[in-house]
Design an enzyme around this catalytic site. Structure first.
Site, PDB file in Angstrom:
ATOM      1  N   GLY A  60      41.923  38.749  31.129  1.00  0.00           N
ATOM      2  CA  GLY A  60      43.031  38.622  32.065  1.00  0.00           C
ATOM      3  C   GLY A  60      42.827  39.460  33.311  1.00  0.00           C
ATOM      4  N   TYR A  61      42.372  40.682  33.128  1.00  0.00           N
ATOM      5  CA  TYR A  61      42.115  41.583  34.255  1.00  0.00           C
ATOM      6  C   TYR A  61      41.022  41.023  35.153  1.00  0.00           C
ATOM      7  CZ  TYR A  61      40.773  45.973  36.604  1.00  0.00           C
ATOM      8  OH  TYR A  61      40.463  46.932  37.524  1.00  0.00           O
ATOM      9  N   VAL A  62      39.939  40.558  34.546  1.00  0.00           N
ATOM     10  CA  VAL A  62      38.822  40.006  35.308  1.00  0.00           C
ATOM     11  C   VAL A  62      39.256  38.765  36.092  1.00  0.00           C
ATOM     12  CG1 VAL A  62      36.612  38.830  35.073  1.00  0.00           C
ATOM     13  CG2 VAL A  62      37.020  40.963  33.842  1.00  0.00           C
TER      14      VAL A  62
ATOM     15  N   LYS B  69      41.331  39.878  39.121  1.00  0.00           N
ATOM     16  CA  LYS B  69      40.528  40.485  40.178  1.00  0.00           C
ATOM     17  C   LYS B  69      39.686  39.438  40.908  1.00  0.00           C
ATOM     18  CE  LYS B  69      42.019  44.658  39.644  1.00  0.00           C
ATOM     19  NZ  LYS B  69      42.915  45.237  40.662  1.00  0.00           N
TER      20      LYS B  69
END
Length: 249
Positions: free
Chosen positions: A155-157, A160
């Site tokens: 999710g973070y990747v 970003k």
């Protein structure tokens, strides 16, 4: 070492999300030291208020950035209190690890709500002020993880990576209004959170094998690049993803 001072940042109104700790707190401190009028928001109210009290003239509001109306109201209210916001730094993020196979729809949505949505919402809220002021600079904190795609951070990747593309799109759309939009992609920045959760001697030794510069990457290093992107010195820099990772990529 002696670092640059930017006369164009004096009295400029800067709004920073996630400014109570880590990279965000360093951003608040560095812009304040340049003579800018700094406003910031964070969910950590005690830490945020303590920082604002230490920095004369800093404006702080406790804010859950996943609340769209609260975030956009904070941007507008800071503009009313300090003057038009002409520098926006979308810093807030949460890099909690999670196996992708266990992601629920609700967890996926929560991740985007803190890592991606505030970038869009704060930018839209600040746009009228920047346009009326004749321009501005939006700096979106991304990550080299968007390039590498490490495990347990799907999710973070994804967020970003979206920030990188969003920055390019907004730069093109808002360029005629003299609003510059850039992404800033740090490598492994050693914050208190990293020290507590993930920085082991073994992990640091492995990182040292992958970088050209062996010193630790610190929040102040990231903040100094943000100062340049906010100042008039970078007036023709827009739509870029500036990487600061000690030579990892």
């Amino acid at each position: 070492m002696a670092f640059a001072s930017y006369p164009s940042l004096r009295d400029r109104v800067v709004f920073i999300t996630g400014g109570a700790s880590g990279i965000g707190a360093c951003l608040v401190e560095e812009f304040h030291a340049q003579g800018a009028c700094v406003a910031f928001v964070d969910l950590q109210e005690a830490e945020g208020r303590a920082l604002a009290e230490r920095l004369d003239g800093a404006w702080f509001r406790g804010c859950d950035v996943t609340d769209a109306e609260a975030l956009q109201s904070a941007v507008r209210d800071a503009g009313q209190a300090l003057g038009p916001v002409t520098v926006l730094i979308n810093n807030v993020a949460n890099d909690t690890r999670h196996p992708a196979a266990g992601l629920t729809p609700a967890a996926w949505r929560r991740g985007l709500a803190v890592n991606l949505d505030p970038v869009v919402l704060a930018s839209v809220a600040v746009y009228p002020m920047m346009k009326a002021a004749g321009g501005g600079s939006i700096i979106n904190l991304s990550s080299i993880n968007a390039l590498f795609g490490p495990p347990d951070m799907a999710g973070y990747v994804a967020a970003k990576g979206a920030i990188n593309s969003l920055s390019k799109g907004l730069a093109r759309e808002w360029g005629p209004d003299r609003i510059r939009v850039n992404a800033l992609s740090p490598g492994w920045v050693i914050t208190e959170r990293q020290l507590q959760l993930w920085l082991t001697p073994e992990a640091e030794a492995d990182w040292a094998k992958q970088v050209a510069l062996k010193d630790r990457l610190l929040p102040a290093d990231v903040a100094r690049l943000a100062l340049f992107l906010a100042a008039d010195d970078s007036r023709m820099v827009t739509g870029q993803n500036l990487v600061i990772d000690a030579g990892r990529t």
